[in-house]
Motif scaffolding. Structure first.
Motif, mmCIF file in Angstrom:
data_model
loop_
_atom_site.group_PDB
_atom_site.id
_atom_site.type_symbol
_atom_site.label_atom_id
_atom_site.label_comp_id
_atom_site.label_asym_id
_atom_site.label_seq_id
_atom_site.Cartn_x
_atom_site.Cartn_y
_atom_site.Cartn_z
ATOM 1 N N ARG A 1 0.840 -1.198 0.000
ATOM 2 C CA ARG A 1 0.000 0.000 0.000
ATOM 3 C C ARG A 1 0.877 1.249 0.000
ATOM 4 O O ARG A 1 1.814 1.348 0.797
ATOM 5 C CB ARG A 1 -0.926 0.013 1.223
ATOM 6 C CG ARG A 1 -1.972 -1.097 1.192
ATOM 7 C CD ARG A 1 -2.880 -0.935 -0.026
ATOM 8 N NE ARG A 1 -3.793 -2.047 -0.187
ATOM 9 C CZ ARG A 1 -5.101 -1.972 0.055
ATOM 10 N NH1 ARG A 1 -5.627 -0.850 0.482
ATOM 11 N NH2 ARG A 1 -5.861 -3.013 -0.138
ATOM 12 N N ALA B 1 -0.886 6.880 1.854
ATOM 13 C CA ALA B 1 -1.259 7.802 0.784
ATOM 14 C C ALA B 1 -2.788 7.893 0.687
ATOM 15 O O ALA B 1 -3.333 8.944 0.378
ATOM 16 C CB ALA B 1 -0.676 7.332 -0.548
ATOM 17 N N ARG B 2 -3.447 6.782 0.961
ATOM 18 C CA ARG B 2 -4.921 6.766 0.969
ATOM 19 C C ARG B 2 -5.378 6.162 2.302
ATOM 20 O O ARG B 2 -5.640 4.965 2.405
ATOM 21 C CB ARG B 2 -5.450 5.941 -0.212
ATOM 22 C CG ARG B 2 -5.317 6.667 -1.561
ATOM 23 C CD ARG B 2 -5.694 5.787 -2.744
ATOM 24 N NE ARG B 2 -4.745 4.703 -2.944
ATOM 25 C CZ ARG B 2 -3.561 4.842 -3.569
ATOM 26 N NH1 ARG B 2 -3.193 6.020 -4.059
ATOM 27 N NH2 ARG B 2 -2.752 3.809 -3.685
ATOM 28 N N GLN C 1 -4.911 0.148 9.350
ATOM 29 C CA GLN C 1 -4.055 1.327 9.453
ATOM 30 C C GLN C 1 -3.444 1.367 10.844
ATOM 31 O O GLN C 1 -4.108 1.044 11.831
ATOM 32 C CB GLN C 1 -4.861 2.606 9.183
ATOM 33 C CG GLN C 1 -3.968 3.834 9.063
ATOM 34 C CD GLN C 1 -4.704 5.069 8.553
ATOM 35 O OE1 GLN C 1 -5.920 5.062 8.427
ATOM 36 N NE2 GLN C 1 -3.947 6.106 8.253
#
Ligand SMILES: [Cu+2]
Length: 469
Positions: free
Chosen positions: A265, A345-346, A408
Motif C-alpha cells: 500500500r 497515501a490513501r 491502518q
C-alpha cells in the motif's frame, strides 16, 4: 526480471499450457502454479527446497493490471500442503490456512483459486505451516496501470532464512533450550553476544534461531543476484521479508532510497538509507541510479547479528566487488522509529471505532510458550470500524499479521497517529501498537497471529470472526 521480460513470460506460460482448454473449470487466463521441490546451492552445498513455480520457471505470480487472481495450484509434493496468499483479501474459504476452513491439499491434488486481485501492490504467498521454513514461499505482485505508466525498472527481492536442520528439529531444540536453560536472552541455539550488544539488548530476546544462511532470491552474498540497471535510471525494488524468524534492516549503502509503499500500500514518500523489515512485511523502494553508474549493493542486515544478505545493482560494465556475508557490526534492532514517520497515501476514512478489541502478546523462552490473550473471542460485525490494541508483555518483538484485511497503524505506545496501511506490523517488546480496519470481508475466523513461524507454531495465533458468518 524486467517488465518487458515478465510480460513475455506470461504469454509463454499461457502458450505452454495447451491442456488447459481440456479442463473447463479453468479459464484460459488461469495460471498453473506447482508446489514442488527444487535444488539450490547454499554455501557450496546442494539444498533441496520447496518452490511455487509456473511451467516456464517463473517463481510465484505476477498479475497484469486488471487481472483477477486466477491460479490453479497443484501439489506436487509428497506431503499435504496449502498456500496462503499474504496481502490478498480473498473470500475466507480461499485464504489458505490449513483447516481455517479449507483442508490441506493432498499430494497430487489441484485446486483453483479465483478472486478479485484488489489494489496493486507487493504481496507474497507461503505455506502456513513449518514448510514455510523450507522456502515454500514466492512473490505475488499485483501490477497496476500506474506501474506500467511509470518510467522505472521493476525488480523483486524475496528474503529468507535458511537452515539445513529440519524445522521440526529446530522447534524441538527451542523447546528444550527454553525449558532447560530459560536464560531469556535469546541464546536458545547457543549464540554468544559481545558486551556492547548485550548491554543494548539487556533483558531482550532478539533471535530465536541461528541460521545456516540468509538468502536474497535464493542466493547468499557468496554469489549474489546482480540486477542490471541503467545509468541515471529509476528502479522500483520490491523487497519481501519471507524469513520465518529473522528481522532485517534494508540498507541501501551510499544511495538514498525513497519508501513509496509498505505491505503493498502506497505511503507518502520518505527518504531513507535504512529501513526495518520484519517477517511478513514488504517495502517498495524507489532508487535513482547515479548517472555515472557503478555497482550498488542493497543489503539486508540480520537484526542483532553480523550476518547479511542482499543483491547488487550494477550498471553495464561496472566493476562488482565481493561483499562478505558477515559485517563487522551487528544489524540494528528493529524499532518503530520509521513506522512513526509513515503515512498512508490513501488513509482510512476518519471514523470512531464501532468495536474496540484488545490483545495481549504473552510468552517467553521458558519452555518456548507463546500466546495471544484477550478478554473474550475476537468478534466483529460486518461494516464495523474495528480497532485492536496490541500490548506486548513479552521480551521479544512480534510482527502481527491479520489475514483478509488491511489495517491502518493508529497508535504507538499511546501516541495517536494516522500511519501506514499494512497487513503486518511489528510490536516491539513491552510496547503497544493500535490498529484499525473496516470489517468488510466476512469470515468465520480470520487468522491473526505473530509472523515468527515458531511463535505461531507454539501458539501465538488467534482468529477474528464475523458475527453470523
Ligand atoms: Cu512472535
Amino acid at each position: 526480471m524486467t517488465r518487458r521480460e515478465f510480460t513475455g513470460a506470461l504469454l509463454a506460460s499461457a502458450a505452454s499450457l495447451p491442456f488447459l482448454t481440456t479442463r473447463p473449470a479453468m479459464a484460459s487466463s488461469t495460471t498453473l502454479l506447482t508446489a514442488g521441490t527444487r535444488t539450490i546451492e547454499v554455501k557450496g552445498r546442494a539444498a533441496t527446497v520447496f518452490g511455487l513455480l509456473q511451467p516456464d520457471g517463473t517463481h510465484g505470480v505476477r498479475l497484469e493490471p486488471g487481472a483477477d487472481f486466477n491460479v490453479a495450484l497443484a501439489n506436487a509434493l509428497d506431503a499435504e500442503t496449502l498456500i496462503h496468499w499474504h496481502g490478498m483479501t480473498p473470500p475466507w474459504p480461499l485464504d489458505g490456512v490449513p483447516d481455517m476452513p479449507a483442508a490441506p491439499m493432498k499430494p497430487g491434488e489441484q485446486r483453483v483459486y479465483n478472486f478479485a486481485a484488489g489494489a496493486p501492490g507487493t504481496h507474497w504467498m507461503h505455506a502456513h505451516t513449518l514448510q514455510e521454513q523450507g522456502l515454500l514461499a514466492a512473490p505475488l505482485i499485483v501490477y497496476g496501470k500506474e506501474d506500467r505508466a511509470r518510467d522505472e525498472q521493476d525488480a523483486v527481492v524475496l528474503l529468507h532464512d535458511f537452515s539445513f536442520t529440519p524445522p521440526e528439529e529446530i522447534i524441538a531444540k527451542l523447546r528444550a533450550a527454553g525449558g532447560v536453560g530459560g536464560v531469556g536472552m535469546g541464546h536458545a541455539m547457543g549464540t554468544t553476544m559481545g558486551g556492547a550488544t548485550q548491554d543494548m539488548m539487556a533483558g531482550m530476546d532478539v533471535n530465536d534461531i541461528d541460521y545456516d544462511a540468509y538468502l536474497a532470491n535464493d542466493r547468499t552474498l557468496d554469489d549474489p543476484e546482480i540486477l542490471r540497471v541503467s545509468k541515471g535510471g529509476r528502479l522500483r525494488l520490491r523487497i519481501i521479508n519471507g524469513a520465518t524468524a529473522t528481522g532485517f534492516t534494508i540498507d541501501t549503502g551510499n544511495l538514498v532510497a525513497t519508501v513509496v509503499a509498505v505491505d503493498g500500500r502506497d505511503v507518502l514518500p520518505i527518504a531513507i538509507k535504512q529501513f526495518p523489515l520484519s517477517m511478513g512485511q514488504r517495502v517498495d523502494l524507489n532508487i535513482d541510479i547515479p548517472r555515472e553508474g557503478g555497482a550498488f549493493p542493497v543489503l539486508a542486515l540480520r537484526e542483532g547479528g553480523n550476518e547479511r544478505t542482499g543483491v547488487i545493482l550494477a550498471t553495464p560494465g561496472a566493476k562488482i566487488q565481493k561483499i562478505a556475508g558477515e559485517a563487522e557490526t551487528r544489524g540494528p534492532l528493529l524499532s518503530l522509529d520509521v513506522e512513526r514517520q509513515l503515512q498512508a497515501a490513501r488513509p482510512l476514512m476518519a471514523k470512531a471505532p464501532d468495536r474496540k478489541l484488545s490483545v495481549m502478546l504473552m510468552g517467553d523462552m521458558m519452555g518456548y510458550q507463546w500466546r495471544l490473550e484477550s478478554a473474550g473471542p475476537l468478534i466483529v460485525e460486518e461494516g464495523q470500524r474495528v480497532s485492536i490494541e496490541m500490548m506486548n508483555h513479552s521480551m521479544m518483538a512480534h510482527p502481527m499479521h491479520l489475514h483478509g484485511h488491511h489495517f491502518q497503524v493508529m497508535a504507538i505506545n499511546g501516541a495517536v497517529m494516522r500511519g501506514a496501511i499494512r497487513d503486518t506490523v511489528l510490536v516491539p517488546p513491552m510496547s503497544t501498537v493500535g490498529i484499525a480496519f473496516d470489517a468488510l470481508n466476512s469470515g468465520r475466523g480470520w487468522a491473526f497471529h505473530c509472523h515468527n513461524l515458531y511463535h505461531m507454531a507454539a501458539g501465538m495465533m488467534a482468529a477474528v470472526s464475523y458475527k453470523g458468518a
